[in-house]
Scaffold this active site. Structure first.
Site, PDB file in Angstrom:
ATOM      1  N   THR A  11       0.779  -1.276   0.108  1.00 25.16           N
ATOM      2  CA  THR A  11      -0.079   0.016   0.111  1.00 25.16           C
ATOM      3  C   THR A  11       0.849   1.295  -0.120  1.00 25.16           C
ATOM      4  O   THR A  11       0.627   2.270  -0.539  1.00 25.16           O
ATOM      5  CB  THR A  11      -0.863   0.138   1.273  1.00 25.16           C
ATOM      6  OG1 THR A  11      -1.810  -0.999   1.093  1.00 25.16           O
ATOM      7  CG2 THR A  11      -1.759   1.255   1.356  1.00 25.16           C
ATOM      8  N   THR A  87       1.554  -4.536   4.188  1.00 25.12           N
ATOM      9  CA  THR A  87       1.159  -5.150   5.610  1.00 25.12           C
ATOM     10  C   THR A  87       0.810  -6.422   5.561  1.00 25.12           C
ATOM     11  O   THR A  87       0.963  -7.148   6.555  1.00 25.12           O
ATOM     12  CB  THR A  87       0.302  -4.066   6.434  1.00 25.12           C
ATOM     13  OG1 THR A  87      -0.865  -3.937   5.619  1.00 25.12           O
ATOM     14  CG2 THR A  87       0.818  -2.927   6.472  1.00 25.12           C
TER      15      THR A  87
HETATM   16  N1  ASN Z   1      -2.836  -5.289   0.750  1.00 28.66           N
HETATM   17  C1  ASN Z   1      -1.636  -4.430   1.100  1.00 28.66           C
HETATM   18  C2  ASN Z   1      -0.359  -5.453   0.973  1.00 28.66           C
HETATM   19  O1  ASN Z   1      -0.264  -6.158   1.908  1.00 28.66           O
HETATM   20  C3  ASN Z   1      -1.867  -3.865   2.391  1.00 28.66           C
HETATM   21  C4  ASN Z   1      -1.018  -2.950   2.897  1.00 28.66           C
HETATM   22  O2  ASN Z   1       0.096  -2.682   2.482  1.00 28.66           O
HETATM   23  N2  ASN Z   1      -1.315  -1.797   3.815  1.00 28.66           N
HETATM   24  O3  ASN Z   1       0.075  -5.264   0.056  1.00 28.66           O
END
Ligand code: ASN
Length: 322
Positions: A11, A87
Protein backbone atom coordinates in the site's frame (compact mmCIF):
# COMPACT_ATOMS: atom_id res chain seq x y z
CA UNK A 1 25.22 6.32 6.47
CA UNK A 2 24.55 4.28 3.32
CA UNK A 3 20.97 3.04 3.40
CA UNK A 4 19.46 0.69 0.84
CA UNK A 5 15.69 0.93 0.52
CA UNK A 6 13.85 -1.73 -1.49
CA UNK A 7 10.27 -1.14 -2.56
CA UNK A 8 8.73 -4.60 -3.02
CA UNK A 9 5.11 -3.46 -3.34
CA UNK A 10 2.36 -2.84 -0.80
CA UNK A 11 0.00 0.00 0.00
CA UNK A 12 2.76 2.48 0.87
CA UNK A 13 3.51 2.98 -2.84
CA UNK A 14 0.10 2.23 -4.28
CA UNK A 15 -2.10 4.42 -6.48
CA UNK A 16 -5.74 4.00 -7.51
CA UNK A 17 -6.72 1.94 -10.55
CA UNK A 18 -10.04 0.66 -11.96
CA UNK A 19 -9.65 -2.46 -9.81
CA UNK A 20 -8.61 -0.64 -6.64
CA UNK A 21 -5.16 0.22 -5.31
CA UNK A 22 -2.12 -1.14 -7.20
CA UNK A 23 1.63 -0.64 -6.63
CA UNK A 24 3.17 2.24 -8.58
CA UNK A 25 6.51 1.80 -10.38
CA UNK A 26 7.17 5.55 -9.96
CA UNK A 27 6.97 5.35 -6.17
CA UNK A 28 10.72 4.93 -5.67
CA UNK A 29 11.33 8.24 -7.46
CA UNK A 30 8.69 10.04 -5.36
CA UNK A 31 10.25 8.69 -2.19
CA UNK A 32 13.73 9.71 -3.35
CA UNK A 33 12.47 13.26 -3.92
CA UNK A 34 11.04 13.37 -0.37
CA UNK A 35 14.16 12.02 1.27
CA UNK A 36 16.61 14.08 -0.75
CA UNK A 37 14.60 17.28 -0.17
CA UNK A 38 15.57 17.32 3.49
CA UNK A 39 18.96 18.67 4.61
CA UNK A 40 18.45 16.91 7.93
CA UNK A 41 18.88 13.51 6.32
CA UNK A 42 22.55 13.41 5.48
CA UNK A 43 22.51 9.83 4.25
CA UNK A 44 23.32 8.15 0.96
CA UNK A 45 20.04 6.57 -0.03
CA UNK A 46 19.75 4.04 -2.82
CA UNK A 47 16.09 3.34 -3.48
CA UNK A 48 15.22 0.40 -5.70
CA UNK A 49 11.86 -0.62 -7.04
CA UNK A 50 11.42 -4.34 -7.71
CA UNK A 51 10.61 -5.23 -11.33
CA UNK A 52 7.42 -7.01 -10.25
CA UNK A 53 5.69 -5.02 -7.52
CA UNK A 54 3.11 -7.00 -5.60
CA UNK A 55 0.30 -6.66 -3.16
CA UNK A 56 1.88 -8.67 -0.36
CA UNK A 57 -1.10 -11.00 -0.26
CA UNK A 58 0.52 -12.52 -3.38
CA UNK A 59 3.85 -13.11 -1.61
CA UNK A 60 5.28 -16.62 -1.48
CA UNK A 61 8.46 -18.03 0.07
CA UNK A 62 10.14 -17.25 -3.29
CA UNK A 63 9.60 -13.53 -2.56
CA UNK A 64 11.32 -13.91 0.82
CA UNK A 65 14.26 -15.45 -1.03
CA UNK A 66 14.30 -12.65 -3.63
CA UNK A 67 14.43 -9.98 -0.91
CA UNK A 68 17.07 -11.87 1.06
CA UNK A 69 19.27 -12.42 -2.02
CA UNK A 70 18.96 -8.75 -2.90
CA UNK A 71 20.10 -7.72 0.59
CA UNK A 72 22.87 -10.33 0.59
CA UNK A 73 24.20 -9.05 -2.75
CA UNK A 74 24.50 -5.54 -1.23
CA UNK A 75 25.58 -6.61 2.24
CA UNK A 76 29.05 -5.08 2.12
CA UNK A 77 27.98 -1.91 0.29
CA UNK A 78 25.42 -0.59 2.79
CA UNK A 79 25.20 0.11 6.51
CA UNK A 80 21.46 -0.48 6.76
CA UNK A 81 18.57 -2.00 4.82
CA UNK A 82 14.92 -0.97 4.72
CA UNK A 83 12.35 -3.18 3.02
CA UNK A 84 9.09 -1.46 2.03
CA UNK A 85 6.43 -4.13 1.98
CA UNK A 86 2.69 -4.64 2.12
CA UNK A 87 1.25 -5.14 5.58
CA UNK A 88 -0.81 -8.26 4.82
CA UNK A 89 2.15 -10.63 4.93
CA UNK A 90 4.78 -8.30 6.38
CA UNK A 91 5.04 -10.37 9.57
CA UNK A 92 5.89 -13.47 7.51
CA UNK A 93 8.57 -11.64 5.54
CA UNK A 94 10.13 -10.04 8.62
CA UNK A 95 10.24 -13.48 10.29
CA UNK A 96 11.79 -14.98 7.14
CA UNK A 97 14.51 -12.30 7.07
CA UNK A 98 15.15 -12.88 10.79
CA UNK A 99 15.89 -16.53 10.15
CA UNK A 100 17.88 -15.88 6.97
CA UNK A 101 20.01 -13.12 8.58
CA UNK A 102 20.51 -14.60 12.02
CA UNK A 103 22.38 -12.33 14.47
CA UNK A 104 22.49 -9.58 11.87
CA UNK A 105 25.02 -6.92 12.83
CA UNK A 106 23.29 -4.38 10.57
CA UNK A 107 19.74 -3.03 10.75
CA UNK A 108 17.27 -4.73 8.40
CA UNK A 109 13.94 -2.99 8.91
CA UNK A 110 10.69 -3.98 7.24
CA UNK A 111 7.96 -1.35 7.08
CA UNK A 112 5.08 -0.10 4.99
CA UNK A 113 1.86 1.76 5.62
CA UNK A 114 -1.87 1.48 6.06
CA UNK A 115 -2.59 4.40 3.71
CA UNK A 116 -0.62 5.12 0.49
CA UNK A 117 1.95 7.88 0.44
CA UNK A 118 0.09 9.84 -2.26
CA UNK A 119 -2.74 10.56 0.25
CA UNK A 120 -2.52 13.63 2.47
CA UNK A 121 -3.55 11.66 5.55
CA UNK A 122 -0.95 8.89 5.31
CA UNK A 123 1.26 6.99 7.70
CA UNK A 124 3.83 6.31 4.95
CA UNK A 125 6.47 8.90 5.80
CA UNK A 126 6.14 8.52 9.56
CA UNK A 127 6.89 4.82 9.17
CA UNK A 128 9.74 5.35 6.70
CA UNK A 129 11.23 8.08 8.91
CA UNK A 130 10.92 5.84 11.98
CA UNK A 131 12.72 3.04 10.15
CA UNK A 132 15.48 5.46 9.12
CA UNK A 133 15.70 6.70 12.70
CA UNK A 134 16.12 3.12 13.98
CA UNK A 135 18.97 2.68 11.47
CA UNK A 136 20.58 5.91 12.69
CA UNK A 137 20.36 4.60 16.24
CA UNK A 138 22.45 1.63 15.13
CA UNK A 139 20.06 -1.16 16.08
CA UNK A 140 21.34 -4.53 14.99
CA UNK A 141 19.02 -7.27 13.77
CA UNK A 142 15.87 -7.74 11.74
CA UNK A 143 12.83 -5.73 12.83
CA UNK A 144 9.37 -4.74 11.75
CA UNK A 145 8.79 -1.04 12.37
CA UNK A 146 5.24 0.27 12.37
CA UNK A 147 3.43 3.15 14.05
CA UNK A 148 6.30 3.86 16.40
CA UNK A 149 7.00 0.29 17.45
CA UNK A 150 10.19 -1.55 16.64
CA UNK A 151 9.23 -5.21 16.88
CA UNK A 152 11.62 -8.18 16.68
CA UNK A 153 11.24 -9.54 13.14
CA UNK A 154 10.13 -13.02 14.20
CA UNK A 155 7.73 -11.74 16.89
CA UNK A 156 5.34 -9.55 14.91
CA UNK A 157 1.71 -10.31 14.21
CA UNK A 158 -0.69 -8.34 12.01
CA UNK A 159 -3.34 -7.51 14.56
CA UNK A 160 -5.49 -4.77 13.06
CA UNK A 161 -6.90 -4.12 9.60
CA UNK A 162 -7.43 -0.40 9.93
CA UNK A 163 -5.71 1.07 13.01
CA UNK A 164 -2.45 2.89 12.43
CA UNK A 165 -1.06 0.38 14.90
CA UNK A 166 -1.47 -2.61 12.59
CA UNK A 167 1.05 -4.88 14.32
CA UNK A 168 1.40 -6.34 17.75
CA UNK A 169 4.27 -8.10 19.45
CA UNK A 170 2.15 -10.50 21.49
CA UNK A 171 4.71 -12.39 23.52
CA UNK A 172 7.80 -10.22 23.42
CA UNK A 173 8.49 -6.64 24.48
CA UNK A 174 9.30 -4.30 21.62
CA UNK A 175 12.95 -3.45 21.13
CA UNK A 176 12.01 0.21 21.04
CA UNK A 177 9.07 2.59 20.94
CA UNK A 178 9.42 5.88 19.10
CA UNK A 179 7.53 8.92 20.28
CA UNK A 180 9.32 12.23 20.18
CA UNK A 181 12.33 10.22 21.32
CA UNK A 182 13.11 6.54 21.47
CA UNK A 183 12.31 4.52 24.56
CA UNK A 184 14.47 1.44 24.42
CA UNK A 185 13.64 -1.99 25.72
CA UNK A 186 16.29 -4.44 26.72
CA UNK A 187 18.43 -6.23 24.19
CA UNK A 188 19.33 -9.57 25.66
CA UNK A 189 20.64 -11.18 22.49
CA UNK A 190 24.30 -12.05 22.87
CA UNK A 191 26.26 -10.71 19.93
CA UNK A 192 27.19 -13.65 17.73
CA UNK A 193 28.56 -13.48 14.19
CA UNK A 194 25.93 -12.95 11.49
CA UNK A 195 24.84 -16.14 9.70
CA UNK A 196 23.26 -15.60 6.29
CA UNK A 197 21.46 -18.67 4.95
CA UNK A 198 18.99 -18.39 2.09
CA UNK A 199 17.64 -21.85 1.33
CA UNK A 200 15.37 -22.85 -1.52
CA UNK A 201 11.93 -22.96 0.04
CA UNK A 202 9.47 -25.15 -1.79
CA UNK A 203 5.99 -23.68 -2.09
CA UNK A 204 3.43 -25.98 -0.55
CA UNK A 205 5.90 -27.71 1.78
CA UNK A 206 4.24 -26.12 4.82
CA UNK A 207 0.54 -25.82 5.58
CA UNK A 208 -1.76 -24.50 8.30
CA UNK A 209 -4.32 -26.81 9.93
CA UNK A 210 -7.19 -24.87 11.50
CA UNK A 211 -9.01 -26.31 14.51
CA UNK A 212 -12.69 -25.35 14.66
CA UNK A 213 -15.86 -26.79 16.18
CA UNK A 214 -16.82 -29.84 14.15
CA UNK A 215 -13.48 -30.19 12.32
CA UNK A 216 -13.30 -33.52 10.49
CA UNK A 217 -10.69 -35.68 8.82
CA UNK A 218 -11.99 -34.62 5.40
CA UNK A 219 -11.13 -30.99 6.21
CA UNK A 220 -7.49 -31.78 6.93
CA UNK A 221 -6.85 -34.62 4.51
CA UNK A 222 -6.16 -32.39 1.53
CA UNK A 223 -4.05 -30.04 3.61
CA UNK A 224 -1.82 -32.91 4.77
CA UNK A 225 -1.04 -34.11 1.23
CA UNK A 226 2.16 -35.94 0.26
CA UNK A 227 3.96 -32.72 -0.66
CA UNK A 228 3.62 -31.39 2.89
CA UNK A 229 6.61 -31.64 5.22
CA UNK A 230 5.53 -29.25 7.95
CA UNK A 231 2.26 -27.94 9.40
CA UNK A 232 1.18 -25.32 11.91
CA UNK A 233 -1.77 -26.62 13.89
CA UNK A 234 -3.87 -23.65 15.00
CA UNK A 235 -5.20 -25.02 18.27
CA UNK A 236 -7.60 -23.66 20.87
CA UNK A 237 -6.48 -21.89 24.04
CA UNK A 238 -3.38 -23.34 25.63
CA UNK A 239 -2.91 -25.86 22.82
CA UNK A 240 -6.07 -27.98 22.70
CA UNK A 241 -7.95 -29.74 19.91
CA UNK A 242 -10.84 -32.23 19.94
CA UNK A 243 -9.67 -35.58 21.32
CA UNK A 244 -12.89 -37.53 20.83
CA UNK A 245 -12.42 -38.24 17.14
CA UNK A 246 -9.88 -41.09 16.78
CA UNK A 247 -9.75 -40.68 12.98
CA UNK A 248 -8.60 -37.08 13.35
CA UNK A 249 -5.83 -38.04 15.76
CA UNK A 250 -4.87 -41.01 13.57
CA UNK A 251 -4.48 -38.62 10.62
CA UNK A 252 -2.06 -36.52 12.67
CA UNK A 253 -0.13 -39.60 13.89
CA UNK A 254 0.18 -40.98 10.37
CA UNK A 255 1.54 -37.64 9.19
CA UNK A 256 4.05 -37.25 12.03
CA UNK A 257 5.15 -40.90 11.56
CA UNK A 258 5.98 -40.21 7.92
CA UNK A 259 8.13 -37.26 9.07
CA UNK A 260 5.77 -34.27 8.83
CA UNK A 261 6.62 -31.83 11.62
CA UNK A 262 3.37 -30.53 13.11
CA UNK A 263 3.74 -27.53 15.42
CA UNK A 264 1.02 -26.59 17.87
CA UNK A 265 0.35 -22.82 17.97
CA UNK A 266 -2.60 -21.26 19.77
CA UNK A 267 -5.18 -19.39 17.73
CA UNK A 268 -5.54 -17.02 20.73
CA UNK A 269 -2.91 -14.77 19.20
CA UNK A 270 -1.12 -14.21 22.52
CA UNK A 271 0.16 -16.44 25.31
CA UNK A 272 1.80 -19.81 25.16
CA UNK A 273 0.88 -23.40 24.36
CA UNK A 274 1.02 -25.55 27.49
CA UNK A 275 1.13 -28.94 25.81
CA UNK A 276 -0.48 -31.60 27.96
CA UNK A 277 -2.15 -29.31 30.53
CA UNK A 278 -5.49 -30.77 29.35
CA UNK A 279 -6.28 -34.26 28.12
CA UNK A 280 -7.39 -32.63 24.86
CA UNK A 281 -3.87 -31.27 24.45
CA UNK A 282 -2.15 -34.50 25.57
CA UNK A 283 -3.79 -36.32 22.67
CA UNK A 284 -1.88 -34.04 20.32
CA UNK A 285 1.39 -34.76 22.12
CA UNK A 286 0.70 -38.51 21.72
CA UNK A 287 0.09 -37.94 18.02
CA UNK A 288 3.62 -36.52 17.75
CA UNK A 289 2.64 -32.83 17.56
CA UNK A 290 5.31 -30.51 19.02
CA UNK A 291 4.57 -27.40 21.05
CA UNK A 292 5.31 -24.09 19.37
CA UNK A 293 5.34 -22.47 22.84
CA UNK A 294 4.66 -18.75 22.41
CA UNK A 295 5.67 -18.40 18.75
CA UNK A 296 3.29 -16.57 16.40
CA UNK A 297 1.72 -18.69 13.66
CA UNK A 298 3.46 -16.50 11.10
CA UNK A 299 6.89 -17.21 12.57
CA UNK A 300 6.07 -20.93 13.02
CA UNK A 301 5.09 -21.19 9.35
CA UNK A 302 8.26 -19.42 8.25
CA UNK A 303 10.54 -21.33 10.63
CA UNK A 304 9.24 -24.64 9.28
CA UNK A 305 9.70 -23.43 5.67
CA UNK A 306 13.23 -22.25 6.45
CA UNK A 307 14.40 -25.35 8.31
CA UNK A 308 12.82 -27.72 5.79
CA UNK A 309 14.51 -25.67 3.06
CA UNK A 310 17.86 -26.09 4.82
CA UNK A 311 17.32 -29.86 4.66
CA UNK A 312 17.18 -30.51 8.41
CA UNK A 313 15.71 -33.84 9.53
CA UNK A 314 12.28 -33.95 11.19
CA UNK A 315 13.93 -34.66 14.53
CA UNK A 316 16.26 -31.66 14.21
CA UNK A 317 13.35 -29.42 13.26
CA UNK A 318 11.22 -30.66 16.18
CA UNK A 319 14.15 -30.03 18.51
CA UNK A 320 14.49 -26.43 17.33
CA UNK A 321 10.99 -25.64 18.65
CA UNK A 322 11.76 -26.87 22.17
N1 ASN B 1 -2.89 -5.32 0.66
C1 ASN B 1 -1.76 -4.49 1.06
C2 ASN B 1 -0.51 -5.35 0.99
O1 ASN B 1 -0.28 -6.15 1.84
C3 ASN B 1 -2.01 -3.95 2.45
C4 ASN B 1 -1.03 -2.90 2.92
O2 ASN B 1 0.11 -2.82 2.50
N2 ASN B 1 -1.43 -2.03 3.86
O3 ASN B 1 0.22 -5.25 0.03
Amino acid sequence: MKIYIAYTGGTIGMVPSDQGLVPDAAFADHLAQHLNASDELAHDFVIASYPTLIDSSNATPKDWQTIARDIESKWHDFDAFIVLHGTDTMAYTSAALSFMFAHSNKPIIVTGSQVPMYKVRTDAMINVMGAISACEEGVQGVFLFFAGRLIEGDRAHKAHTSDWQAFSSPNCPERGVLGIDWRWGSNESAQKPVVIQIPEMEEGAVTILPVFPGVQVAHWQGLLNDQVKGAVLLSYGAGNAPDKDPALLALLSTATERGVVIVNVSQCGAGSVAAGAYAAGSALVKAGVVSGQDITYEAAFVKLSFLIGLGLSSEEIKHSFV
